[in-house]
Design a protein around this motif. Sequence first.
Motif, PDB file in Angstrom:
ATOM      1  N   ALA A 174      23.392  -5.326 -19.086  1.00  0.00           N
ATOM      2  CA  ALA A 174      22.847  -4.640 -20.257  1.00  0.00           C
ATOM      3  C   ALA A 174      21.406  -4.181 -20.006  1.00  0.00           C
ATOM      4  N   LYS A 175      20.619  -5.030 -19.361  1.00  0.00           N
ATOM      5  CA  LYS A 175      19.225  -4.693 -19.073  1.00  0.00           C
ATOM      6  C   LYS A 175      19.133  -3.504 -18.122  1.00  0.00           C
ATOM      7  N   LEU A 176      20.006  -3.489 -17.104  1.00  0.00           N
ATOM      8  CA  LEU A 176      20.012  -2.382 -16.141  1.00  0.00           C
ATOM      9  C   LEU A 176      20.402  -1.069 -16.819  1.00  0.00           C
ATOM     10  N   ILE A 177      21.406  -1.123 -17.666  1.00  0.00           N
ATOM     11  CA  ILE A 177      21.894   0.100 -18.311  1.00  0.00           C
ATOM     12  C   ILE A 177      20.871   0.631 -19.304  1.00  0.00           C
ATOM     13  N   ARG A 178      20.129  -0.256 -19.957  1.00  0.00           N
ATOM     14  CA  ARG A 178      19.090   0.209 -20.893  1.00  0.00           C
ATOM     15  C   ARG A 178      18.043   1.064 -20.181  1.00  0.00           C
ATOM     16  N   LYS A 179      17.841   0.809 -18.883  1.00  0.00           N
ATOM     17  CA  LYS A 179      16.859   1.564 -18.110  1.00  0.00           C
ATOM     18  C   LYS A 179      17.450   2.835 -17.494  1.00  0.00           C
ATOM     19  N   ALA A 180      18.741   3.067 -17.688  1.00  0.00           N
ATOM     20  CA  ALA A 180      19.392   4.233 -17.072  1.00  0.00           C
ATOM     21  C   ALA A 180      18.774   5.528 -17.586  1.00  0.00           C
ATOM     22  N   LYS A 181      18.656   6.489 -16.706  1.00  0.00           N
ATOM     23  CA  LYS A 181      18.047   7.770 -17.049  1.00  0.00           C
ATOM     24  C   LYS A 181      19.034   8.658 -17.805  1.00  0.00           C
ATOM     25  N   THR A 182      18.567   9.277 -18.877  1.00  0.00           N
ATOM     26  CA  THR A 182      19.374  10.279 -19.595  1.00  0.00           C
ATOM     27  C   THR A 182      18.548  11.568 -19.664  1.00  0.00           C
ATOM     28  N   ASP A 183      18.434  12.161 -20.841  1.00  0.00           N
ATOM     29  CA  ASP A 183      17.568  13.331 -21.005  1.00  0.00           C
ATOM     30  C   ASP A 183      17.024  13.336 -22.424  1.00  0.00           C
ATOM     31  N   GLY A 184      16.306  14.387 -22.785  1.00  0.00           N
ATOM     32  CA  GLY A 184      15.624  14.420 -24.084  1.00  0.00           C
ATOM     33  C   GLY A 184      16.473  14.915 -25.231  1.00  0.00           C
ATOM     34  N   GLU A 185      17.702  15.330 -24.985  1.00  0.00           N
ATOM     35  CA  GLU A 185      18.548  15.868 -26.047  1.00  0.00           C
ATOM     36  C   GLU A 185      19.332  14.745 -26.721  1.00  0.00           C
ATOM     37  N   ARG A 186      19.244  14.660 -28.050  1.00  0.00           N
ATOM     38  CA  ARG A 186      19.873  13.550 -28.757  1.00  0.00           C
ATOM     39  C   ARG A 186      21.395  13.674 -28.782  1.00  0.00           C
ATOM     40  N   HIS A 187      21.900  14.864 -29.065  1.00  0.00           N
ATOM     41  CA  HIS A 187      23.342  15.033 -29.161  1.00  0.00           C
ATOM     42  C   HIS A 187      23.985  14.834 -27.784  1.00  0.00           C
ATOM     43  N   ILE A 188      24.993  13.997 -27.721  1.00  0.00           N
ATOM     44  CA  ILE A 188      25.654  13.676 -26.449  1.00  0.00           C
ATOM     45  C   ILE A 188      26.798  14.651 -26.204  1.00  0.00           C
ATOM     46  N   SER A 189      26.765  15.276 -25.026  1.00  0.00           N
ATOM     47  CA  SER A 189      27.832  16.177 -24.613  1.00  0.00           C
ATOM     48  C   SER A 189      28.128  15.949 -23.141  1.00  0.00           C
ATOM     49  N   TYR A 190      29.349  16.274 -22.737  1.00  0.00           N
ATOM     50  CA  TYR A 190      29.727  16.093 -21.337  1.00  0.00           C
ATOM     51  C   TYR A 190      29.551  17.409 -20.602  1.00  0.00           C
ATOM     52  N   ASP A 191      28.488  17.479 -19.812  1.00  0.00           N
ATOM     53  CA  ASP A 191      28.181  18.697 -19.056  1.00  0.00           C
ATOM     54  C   ASP A 191      27.586  18.287 -17.701  1.00  0.00           C
ATOM     55  N   PRO A 192      28.452  18.078 -16.701  1.00  0.00           N
ATOM     56  CA  PRO A 192      27.977  17.597 -15.401  1.00  0.00           C
ATOM     57  C   PRO A 192      26.972  18.520 -14.718  1.00  0.00           C
ATOM     58  N   VAL A 193      26.989  19.802 -15.052  1.00  0.00           N
ATOM     59  CA  VAL A 193      26.109  20.756 -14.379  1.00  0.00           C
ATOM     60  C   VAL A 193      24.691  20.696 -14.929  1.00  0.00           C
ATOM     61  N   THR A 194      24.549  20.826 -16.246  1.00  0.00           N
ATOM     62  CA  THR A 194      23.212  20.883 -16.844  1.00  0.00           C
ATOM     63  C   THR A 194      22.714  19.523 -17.355  1.00  0.00           C
ATOM     64  N   ARG A 195      23.639  18.552 -17.526  1.00  0.00           N
ATOM     65  CA  ARG A 195      23.233  17.228 -18.002  1.00  0.00           C
ATOM     66  C   ARG A 195      23.865  16.150 -17.111  1.00  0.00           C
ATOM     67  N   PRO A 196      23.524  16.123 -15.814  1.00  0.00           N
ATOM     68  CA  PRO A 196      24.202  15.223 -14.874  1.00  0.00           C
ATOM     69  C   PRO A 196      24.022  13.745 -15.184  1.00  0.00           C
ATOM     70  N   GLU A 197      22.840  13.341 -15.687  1.00  0.00           N
ATOM     71  CA  GLU A 197      22.612  11.922 -15.957  1.00  0.00           C
ATOM     72  C   GLU A 197      23.489  11.434 -17.102  1.00  0.00           C
ATOM     73  N   VAL A 198      23.549  12.215 -18.172  1.00  0.00           N
ATOM     74  CA  VAL A 198      24.391  11.852 -19.323  1.00  0.00           C
ATOM     75  C   VAL A 198      25.856  11.889 -18.924  1.00  0.00           C
ATOM     76  N   ALA A 199      26.244  12.920 -18.184  1.00  0.00           N
ATOM     77  CA  ALA A 199      27.637  13.048 -17.745  1.00  0.00           C
ATOM     78  C   ALA A 199      28.041  11.869 -16.875  1.00  0.00           C
ATOM     79  N   ASN A 200      27.129  11.394 -16.052  1.00  0.00           N
ATOM     80  CA  ASN A 200      27.426  10.259 -15.181  1.00  0.00           C
ATOM     81  C   ASN A 200      27.729   9.002 -15.985  1.00  0.00           C
ATOM     82  N   LEU A 201      26.935   8.730 -17.022  1.00  0.00           N
ATOM     83  CA  LEU A 201      27.173   7.554 -17.855  1.00  0.00           C
ATOM     84  C   LEU A 201      28.488   7.691 -18.611  1.00  0.00           C
ATOM     85  N   LEU A 202      28.788   8.890 -19.071  1.00  0.00           N
ATOM     86  CA  LEU A 202      30.062   9.123 -19.745  1.00  0.00           C
ATOM     87  C   LEU A 202      31.232   8.888 -18.800  1.00  0.00           C
TER      88      LEU A 202
END
Length: 287
Positions: A174-202
């Motif tokens: 849990a501690k490791l995942i809390r430090k995971a990098k995302t981005d500044g956009e609040r709404h979550i969407s699956y877009d591996p090209v423009t949002r690779p960090e969020v897409a990776n967690l998804l």
Amino acid sequence: DHDAYQEISQNTKQLVIDYLACGIEPGEDVIIYPHSYVPEANQLMIPFLTLVTSAELERNPTVKEEIQSGLENGKMKTVNAGMLTYPVHQACDILFCKGNVVPVGKDQLPHIELTRTIARRFNEKFCRDAEPVFPLPDALLSKTPSILGLDGSQKMSKSRGNAVMLSATEDETAKLIRKAKTDGERHISYDPVTRPEVANLLMLISLCTNEAPEAIAERIGDGGAGMLKSTLTEALNEELRPVRARRAELEKDPAYIQSVLLEGSRRARDIAAQTLSEVRAAMNMVI
């Protein structure tokens, strides 16, 4: 890594425990062994090195990336020959047992291609009037051939400190995942090209739950990175719970872990000795 040599034995045993906990058990078709205990496989290095050029080793993209990463993070001060020839070592591991299918990540594809090159050149040079000694192995990729680390910038790797280890507790996970990098956009969407960090967690959640990453993103929606990370924490800990329980039991039995390695080494040596004999015969080196 000679700089971390004091940890080699323990790291090897911990990796075996990981394999066993995940269900990779020794059997008729499964051998678990340490590379250094199979000298016959290592002897293949000499003829294999004569079949590749220094330029081919230097332009291997995976090796170049590892060297760059090591130099940048300070773990590597100079580039030794072992780093450049690592793909040839890997070819020895694959070809001594005449492997024909190798499960790998996308970053390992250049290594498999070099292994194929070595096998093909050996057969063409030394087996012109005989059956080829080596098969040309194919890579086996999963549906997720590349997974980013929690830092979002590089592949997931223990050496880069951006991975969740099987030995980690649920709280550590849990501690490791809390430090995971995302981005500044609040709404979550699956877009591996423009949002690779969020897409990776998804995708990591998807691998644990078998739910499509698009559906997970839609469900989280405006829940933001906090909800995304909590969802991943819950899914990953749930998926790894039985593996970690089995792992805890295996850690209590070091004698069994040692027996797996020693028996695996014996069986691997038998296979490697036979292959080495065939190589010597093909190269007219039998006395």
